[in-house]
Design a protein around this motif. Sequence first.
Motif, mmCIF file in Angstrom:
data_model
loop_
_atom_site.group_PDB
_atom_site.id
_atom_site.type_symbol
_atom_site.label_atom_id
_atom_site.label_comp_id
_atom_site.label_asym_id
_atom_site.label_seq_id
_atom_site.Cartn_x
_atom_site.Cartn_y
_atom_site.Cartn_z
ATOM 1 N N UNK A 168 0.826 -1.209 0.000
ATOM 2 C CA UNK A 168 0.000 0.000 0.000
ATOM 3 C C UNK A 168 0.862 1.261 0.000
ATOM 4 N N UNK A 169 1.917 1.270 0.798
ATOM 5 C CA UNK A 169 2.807 2.429 0.846
ATOM 6 C C UNK A 169 3.543 2.643 -0.461
ATOM 7 N N UNK A 170 4.014 1.555 -1.060
ATOM 8 C CA UNK A 170 4.709 1.686 -2.343
ATOM 9 C C UNK A 170 3.751 2.072 -3.467
ATOM 10 N N UNK A 171 2.515 1.595 -3.400
ATOM 11 C CA UNK A 171 1.509 1.997 -4.391
ATOM 12 C C UNK A 171 1.218 3.486 -4.287
ATOM 13 N N UNK A 172 1.173 3.987 -3.059
ATOM 14 C CA UNK A 172 0.970 5.423 -2.855
ATOM 15 C C UNK A 172 2.140 6.217 -3.435
ATOM 16 N N UNK A 173 3.355 5.725 -3.245
ATOM 17 C CA UNK A 173 4.531 6.405 -3.793
ATOM 18 C C UNK A 173 4.469 6.452 -5.323
ATOM 19 N N UNK A 174 4.054 5.359 -5.941
ATOM 20 C CA UNK A 174 3.926 5.325 -7.398
ATOM 21 C C UNK A 174 2.826 6.284 -7.853
ATOM 22 N N UNK A 191 8.832 8.816 0.214
ATOM 23 C CA UNK A 191 7.802 7.911 0.721
ATOM 24 C C UNK A 191 8.236 6.465 0.586
ATOM 25 N N UNK A 192 8.747 6.097 -0.579
ATOM 26 C CA UNK A 192 9.123 4.696 -0.778
ATOM 27 C C UNK A 192 10.258 4.278 0.154
ATOM 28 N N UNK A 193 11.240 5.146 0.359
ATOM 29 C CA UNK A 193 12.325 4.810 1.280
ATOM 30 C C UNK A 193 11.832 4.721 2.718
ATOM 31 N N UNK A 194 10.988 5.656 3.117
ATOM 32 C CA UNK A 194 10.540 5.664 4.513
ATOM 33 C C UNK A 194 9.588 4.511 4.814
ATOM 34 N N UNK A 195 8.718 4.145 3.880
ATOM 35 C CA UNK A 195 7.797 3.041 4.165
ATOM 36 C C UNK A 195 8.527 1.710 4.188
ATOM 37 N N UNK A 196 9.549 1.563 3.359
ATOM 38 C CA UNK A 196 10.318 0.318 3.402
ATOM 39 C C UNK A 196 11.154 0.234 4.668
ATOM 40 N N UNK A 197 11.675 1.372 5.128
ATOM 41 C CA UNK A 197 12.394 1.391 6.397
ATOM 42 C C UNK A 197 11.450 1.024 7.534
ATOM 43 N N UNK A 249 -5.086 10.095 4.429
ATOM 44 C CA UNK A 249 -5.339 8.693 4.794
ATOM 45 C C UNK A 249 -4.052 7.949 5.102
ATOM 46 N N UNK A 250 -3.038 8.175 4.293
ATOM 47 C CA UNK A 250 -1.768 7.482 4.535
ATOM 48 C C UNK A 250 -1.075 8.006 5.786
#
Length: 104
Positions: free
Chosen positions: A6-12, A41-47, A93-94
Amino acid sequence: MPLDILGLSFAVFIALGGVVGYLKSNSTASLASGLVFCALISLSVQFAAGASFKSANVLPACICAVLFLVMGARFQESRKVMPAGMVAATSLLMAARYGLKALL
């Protein structure tokens, strides 16, 4: 390391919004901000997904909150749902999602 789909989809989604803004109105600011926020976003959600402590979710929550504030202000000025309103709503929402993950 778990994957936060979900976080990576938001980043895309944010990156695509920047690209569309560039293609539609030749706005390099849209492209740059979309790509920068996508990377953050993608770096922070993966962290946060790989971290063993809940407070790691504070970083993506703050990044999403900043994006909400920026796009919310643009939505108030323009009253256009696309793109400012949509990005502000999804960012809120995120931010709530990661804020709750940090608290619970």
